[in-house]
Design a protein around this motif. Structure first.
Motif, PDB file in Angstrom:
ATOM      1  N   GLU A  10       0.884  -1.304   0.051  1.00  0.00           N
ATOM      2  CA  GLU A  10      -0.215  -0.032  -0.029  1.00  0.00           C
ATOM      3  C   GLU A  10       0.751   1.208   0.018  1.00  0.00           C
ATOM      4  O   GLU A  10       0.482   2.087  -0.772  1.00  0.00           O
ATOM      5  CB  GLU A  10      -0.899   0.088   1.278  1.00  0.00           C
ATOM      6  N   MET A  11       2.089   1.185   0.771  1.00  0.00           N
ATOM      7  CA  MET A  11       2.839   2.343   0.703  1.00  0.00           C
ATOM      8  C   MET A  11       3.662   2.578  -0.386  1.00  0.00           C
ATOM      9  O   MET A  11       3.515   3.805  -0.971  1.00  0.00           O
ATOM     10  CB  MET A  11       3.690   2.162   1.920  1.00  0.00           C
ATOM     11  N   LEU A  12       4.082   1.654  -1.082  1.00  0.00           N
ATOM     12  CA  LEU A  12       4.710   1.691  -2.391  1.00  0.00           C
ATOM     13  C   LEU A  12       3.653   2.232  -3.498  1.00  0.00           C
ATOM     14  O   LEU A  12       3.993   2.899  -4.276  1.00  0.00           O
ATOM     15  CB  LEU A  12       5.439   0.301  -2.615  1.00  0.00           C
ATOM     16  N   ALA A  13       2.525   1.575  -3.495  1.00  0.00           N
ATOM     17  CA  ALA A  13       1.548   2.011  -4.394  1.00  0.00           C
ATOM     18  C   ALA A  13       1.049   3.474  -4.198  1.00  0.00           C
ATOM     19  O   ALA A  13       0.934   4.184  -5.363  1.00  0.00           O
ATOM     20  CB  ALA A  13       0.153   1.219  -4.419  1.00  0.00           C
ATOM     21  N   PHE A  14       1.194   3.861  -3.014  1.00  0.00           N
ATOM     22  CA  PHE A  14       0.780   5.364  -2.804  1.00  0.00           C
ATOM     23  C   PHE A  14       1.726   6.152  -3.225  1.00  0.00           C
ATOM     24  O   PHE A  14       1.680   7.388  -4.091  1.00  0.00           O
ATOM     25  CB  PHE A  14       0.648   5.592  -1.330  1.00  0.00           C
ATOM     26  N   VAL A  15       3.066   5.915  -3.239  1.00  0.00           N
ATOM     27  CA  VAL A  15       4.015   6.541  -3.991  1.00  0.00           C
ATOM     28  C   VAL A  15       4.147   6.531  -5.580  1.00  0.00           C
ATOM     29  O   VAL A  15       4.189   7.518  -6.153  1.00  0.00           O
ATOM     30  CB  VAL A  15       5.438   6.295  -3.218  1.00  0.00           C
ATOM     31  N   GLY A  16       3.833   5.259  -5.811  1.00  0.00           N
ATOM     32  CA  GLY A  16       4.301   4.857  -7.254  1.00  0.00           C
ATOM     33  C   GLY A  16       2.997   4.899  -8.236  1.00  0.00           C
ATOM     34  O   GLY A  16       3.158   4.967  -9.453  1.00  0.00           O
ATOM     35  N   GLY A  17       1.841   5.054  -7.693  1.00  0.00           N
ATOM     36  CA  GLY A  17       0.618   5.074  -8.481  1.00  0.00           C
ATOM     37  C   GLY A  17      -0.116   3.501  -8.656  1.00  0.00           C
ATOM     38  O   GLY A  17      -1.309   3.581  -8.671  1.00  0.00           O
ATOM     39  N   HIS A  18       0.644   2.631  -8.864  1.00  0.00           N
ATOM     40  CA  HIS A  18       0.124   1.269  -9.083  1.00  0.00           C
ATOM     41  C   HIS A  18       1.444   0.503  -8.819  1.00  0.00           C
ATOM     42  O   HIS A  18       2.458   0.394  -9.329  1.00  0.00           O
ATOM     43  CB  HIS A  18      -0.404   1.155 -10.521  1.00  0.00           C
ATOM     44  N   LEU A  19       1.116  -0.822  -8.274  1.00  0.00           N
ATOM     45  CA  LEU A  19       1.995  -1.763  -7.850  1.00  0.00           C
ATOM     46  C   LEU A  19       2.782  -2.307  -8.971  1.00  0.00           C
ATOM     47  O   LEU A  19       3.934  -2.598  -9.073  1.00  0.00           O
ATOM     48  CB  LEU A  19       1.437  -3.071  -7.076  1.00  0.00           C
TER      49      LEU A  19
END
Length: 242
Positions: free
Chosen positions: A96-105
């Protein structure tokens, strides 16, 4: 060759006190730049200001030839920046944290490139960040700096909390990404890491530039690392005593 990042006389203040004094530096595109200094030397403040997390209090900050000294938001968009590992949100899963930064996993996975394996990201994705060890959080903080896909990335002490195997794998992956066009700026404590990893660098002491470290100087240092280490320690001691 025109530098992708050029600082001229930049100053950074913290709580009304100047902590970075009139620093000049140039960073070439597709290179690894190392910033070395003792605790309290100003390197973290300088990198936070460059990444738009702090304001500059003076000077010029050219990124791609454009002076962005007054544009904190613009600087923040230009740079991938690793958050402090101990401040990652405990209540989120790593995915969730990485998707928040990058937009989509899926996009994050592509942006990580060789770091995905070097950092061992996939096994961490379902973990609650609050349940992660210090080393795991450090891996995730580094991954967060690359999640957005910026071609300019700043890492503050990236090898902290990592075991020797992880340090080796991370260094090789970062080198591969730099060779593929990434511009990487790292604050370091370890002079060995500076010599074996970086293309150019700078020594800071008491918020002032002490010496520019050219590519040639670092290659020479690799031949006589003990002598280089002593010379740099002497410079740091002298700067801290002022």
């Amino acid at each position: 060759m025109t530098p992708v990042v050029s600082l001229r006389g930049v100053r950074v203040a913290h709580q009304g006190r100047t902590v970075v004094h009139a620093v000049d530096l140039d960073i070439q595109r597709g290179s690894w730049f190392g910033l070395v200094g003792a605790n309290g030397s100003g390197k973290t403040s300088l990198l936070k200001a460059l990444a738009g997390r702090l304001p500059f209090s003076g000077g010029a900050c050219l990124i791609g030839g454009e002076d962005m000294i007054a544009d904190r938001a613009g600087r923040a968009e230009q740079f991938g920046f690793a958050p402090p590992a101990d401040r990652l949100p405990d209540s989120l899963r790593a995915s969730e944290m990485l998707a928040f930064v990058g937009g989509h996993l899926d996009r994050v996975r592509r942006n990580l490139g060789p770091l995905r394996q070097a950092l061992g990201v996939d096994p961490l994705l379902d973990q609650w960040i609050g349940n992660c060890s210090a080393g795991m959080k450090q891996r995730l903080a580094i991954a967060a700096a690359f999640a957005g896909g910026q071609k300019l990335v700043i890492l503050d002490e990236p090898f902290n909390w990592l075991d020797p195997v992880a340090i080796f794998d991370l260094r090789l992956a970062l080198r591969q990404m730099v060779d593929d066009g990434l511009t990487l700026i790292t604050a370091l404590h370890d002079l060995h890491a500076l010599v074996v990893a970086c293309d150019d660098g700078l020594i800071l002491a008491n918020g002032k530039k002490r010496i520019d470290l050219s590519h040639g100087m670092l290659r020479d240092a690799a031949v006589a690392p003990s002598l280089f280490e002593k010379e740099m320690i002497d410079i740091l001691r002298a700067g801290a005593a002022e």
